[in-house]
Scaffold this active site. Structure first.
Site, PDB file in Angstrom:
ATOM      1  N   THR A 117       0.838  -1.190   0.000  1.00 40.29           N
ATOM      2  CA  THR A 117       0.000   0.000   0.000  1.00 40.29           C
ATOM      3  C   THR A 117       0.878   1.247   0.000  1.00 40.29           C
ATOM      4  OG1 THR A 117      -1.876   1.028   1.109  1.00 40.29           O
ATOM      5  CG2 THR A 117      -0.342  -0.146   2.526  1.00 40.29           C
ATOM      6  N   LYS A 173       3.238   1.404  -3.971  1.00 45.24           N
ATOM      7  CA  LYS A 173       2.618   0.678  -5.088  1.00 45.24           C
ATOM      8  C   LYS A 173       3.381   0.810  -6.413  1.00 45.24           C
ATOM      9  CE  LYS A 173      -2.205   0.576  -3.542  1.00 45.24           C
ATOM     10  NZ  LYS A 173      -3.591   0.840  -3.949  1.00 45.24           N
ATOM     11  N   ASP A 210      -7.334  -3.955  -7.233  1.00 43.53           N
ATOM     12  CA  ASP A 210      -8.322  -2.883  -7.047  1.00 43.53           C
ATOM     13  C   ASP A 210      -9.446  -2.976  -8.083  1.00 43.53           C
ATOM     14  OD1 ASP A 210      -7.082  -1.811  -4.844  1.00 43.53           O
ATOM     15  OD2 ASP A 210      -5.882  -0.380  -6.000  1.00 43.53           O
ATOM     16  N   GLY A 237      -4.783   6.991  -8.679  1.00 41.06           N
ATOM     17  CA  GLY A 237      -4.589   5.536  -8.711  1.00 41.06           C
ATOM     18  C   GLY A 237      -5.912   4.787  -8.690  1.00 41.06           C
TER      19      GLY A 237
HETATM   20  P1  ATR Z   1      -5.790   7.515  -5.095  1.00 42.09           P
HETATM   21  O1  ATR Z   1      -4.628   6.626  -5.352  1.00 42.09           O
HETATM   22  O2  ATR Z   1      -6.605   7.157  -3.874  1.00 42.09           O
HETATM   23  O3  ATR Z   1      -6.650   7.680  -6.301  1.00 42.09           O
HETATM   24  P2  ATR Z   1      -4.626  10.079  -5.648  1.00 42.09           P
HETATM   25  O4  ATR Z   1      -3.842   9.466  -6.749  1.00 42.09           O
HETATM   26  O5  ATR Z   1      -3.970  11.061  -4.757  1.00 42.09           O
HETATM   27  O6  ATR Z   1      -5.172   8.939  -4.699  1.00 42.09           O
HETATM   28  O7  ATR Z   1      -5.961  10.703  -6.284  1.00 42.09           O
HETATM   29  C1  ATR Z   1      -6.897  11.402  -5.547  1.00 42.09           C
HETATM   30  C2  ATR Z   1      -8.037  11.837  -6.461  1.00 42.09           C
HETATM   31  O8  ATR Z   1      -8.931  12.688  -5.717  1.00 42.09           O
HETATM   32  C3  ATR Z   1      -7.575  12.663  -7.655  1.00 42.09           C
HETATM   33  O9  ATR Z   1      -8.462  12.429  -8.731  1.00 42.09           O
HETATM   34  C4  ATR Z   1      -7.705  14.094  -7.119  1.00 42.09           C
HETATM   35  O10 ATR Z   1      -7.817  15.080  -8.119  1.00 42.09           O
HETATM   36  P3  ATR Z   1      -6.462  15.706  -8.754  1.00 42.09           P
HETATM   37  O11 ATR Z   1      -5.969  14.701  -9.730  1.00 42.09           O
HETATM   38  O12 ATR Z   1      -6.903  16.983  -9.378  1.00 42.09           O
HETATM   39  O13 ATR Z   1      -5.519  15.918  -7.586  1.00 42.09           O
HETATM   40  C5  ATR Z   1      -8.997  13.967  -6.350  1.00 42.09           C
HETATM   41  N1  ATR Z   1      -9.152  15.030  -5.328  1.00 42.09           N
HETATM   42  C6  ATR Z   1      -8.558  15.071  -4.121  1.00 42.09           C
HETATM   43  N2  ATR Z   1      -8.938  16.187  -3.436  1.00 42.09           N
HETATM   44  C7  ATR Z   1      -9.799  16.870  -4.257  1.00 42.09           C
HETATM   45  C8  ATR Z   1     -10.542  18.091  -4.150  1.00 42.09           C
HETATM   46  N3  ATR Z   1     -10.474  18.833  -3.043  1.00 42.09           N
HETATM   47  N4  ATR Z   1     -11.328  18.457  -5.186  1.00 42.09           N
HETATM   48  C9  ATR Z   1     -11.402  17.699  -6.310  1.00 42.09           C
HETATM   49  N5  ATR Z   1     -10.721  16.530  -6.481  1.00 42.09           N
HETATM   50  C10 ATR Z   1      -9.931  16.117  -5.468  1.00 42.09           C
END
Ligand code: ATR
Length: 280
Positions: free
Chosen positions: A65, A69, A104, A133
């Site tokens: 995790t 990854k 996933d 991701g």
């Molecule tokens: P994970 O592996 O869990 O997907 P991540 O790669 O950090 O984690 O992705 C988080 C997602 O939530 C992304 O799509 C992010 O948008 P960005 O690509 O623009 O960063 C989205 N996200 C997180 N906080 C956000 C916010 N306040 N408003 C809109 N989108 C958000």
């Protein structure tokens, strides 16, 4: 511990609060497997050495995790899914070779299959929020099940366009402002962002224009019922939550390490849900 005991672990940093030992522990007991599942909190600089010596540490495989990854993918022989998603979360030793996959996808589609059997026979397009991701795994799963249009809405637009480049023209990148139009008549909405998670901003979306038999899915599992899922339930839509996905994504690893394909039951769900806040 008996030397013949097969052991797996979750490797992360931090990892102390992982729920995976409770989950796999339940299955080990239920299926009477002589096995163990432990937490290994490994700093990034020690990850490579740890992973490449997995069997010396007593393991037949591992979950990986945050933040490992991407590194796990590079240090192992990935299957098509792990390669396609660009991250590995499940590893196993196969005749001395360290192989990897990404479960996933199984988590996301498994939860949908369970809540709405045959969903992919009637649904051809979906709206996905998020292109990180988790978003990649969700989009990958939808395309694998034959959807022909997957609209990906992401705050950072270039990450949505990157998914089209990676997966082809069935992926349709969109801006957040496009969302109201995309939701009109939509049959499947999946949140793959962290919005709605405890401590994060809420995902305030008007669901009134979705198709009458729509499915709404959320990867967030703290709380179990996010404001998005609460709004969806209120309108009578079928929903799946992040805990269901977590359970379904764990099936593949257990099978690889311990040789039994475990079942995701109501009893397991209730056990895992017991220490997660129900609503925010
Ligand atoms: P994970 O592996 O869990 O997907 P991540 O790669 O950090 O984690 O992705 C988080 C997602 O939530 C992304 O799509 C992010 O948008 P960005 O690509 O623009 O960063 C989205 N996200 C997180 N906080 C956000 C916010 N306040 N408003 C809109 N989108 C958000």
């Amino acid at each position: 511990m008996n030397p013949s005991t097969r052991a797996a672990c979750v490797i992360g940093y931090p990892a102390k609060h992982s729920r995976s030992p409770k989950l796999h522990g339940h299955w080990l007991e239920r299926y009477g497997v002589d096995g163990d599942y432990r937490i290994e909190e490994i700093e990034p600089e020690h990850f490579q050495a740890f992973l490449l010596n997995l069997s010396q540490h007593g393991y037949v495989g591992a979950n990986v995790t945050m933040p490992h990854k991407d590194a796990a993918l590079k240090l192992s022989e990935p299957d098509e899914r792990a390669l396609g998603i660009g991250a590995a979360n499940t590893l196993w030793l196969d005749k001395g070779n360290l192989r990897s996959t990404n479960t996933d996808v199984d988590g996301f589609v498994g939860a949908l299959d369970s809540a709405a059997p045959g969903w992919h026979d009637r649904i051809t397009s979906a709206v996905v929020l998020g292109a990180g991701g988790a978003g990649r795994a969700v989009v990958y799963g939808l395309l694998e099940r034959g959807l022909t249009a997957v609209h990906v809405v992401n705050r950072t637009y270039t990450k949505a366009t990157a998914l089209r480049e990676a997966y082809g023209s069935s992926v349709e990148p969109a801006h957040w402002e496009d969302l109201p139009k995309l939701l009109e008549g939509a049959s499947l909405l999946a949140n793959a962002t962290s919005l709605g998670m405890d401590g994060q901003p809420t995902l305030g979306i008007d669901l009134s224009t979705l198709a009458a038999d729509a499915i709404v899915s959320d990867i967030v599992y703290v709380p179990l019922k996010t404001p998005l899922l609460a709004a969806a339930e209120e309108r009578g839509f079928t929903t799946t939550n992040g805990l269901e996905m977590l359970l379904h994504q764990a099936v593949g690893g257990f099978k690889l390490w311990f040789g039994v394909r475990p079942e995701v039951t109501r009893e397991l769900y209730e056990l895992m849900a017991a220490d997660i806040p129900a609503t925010s």
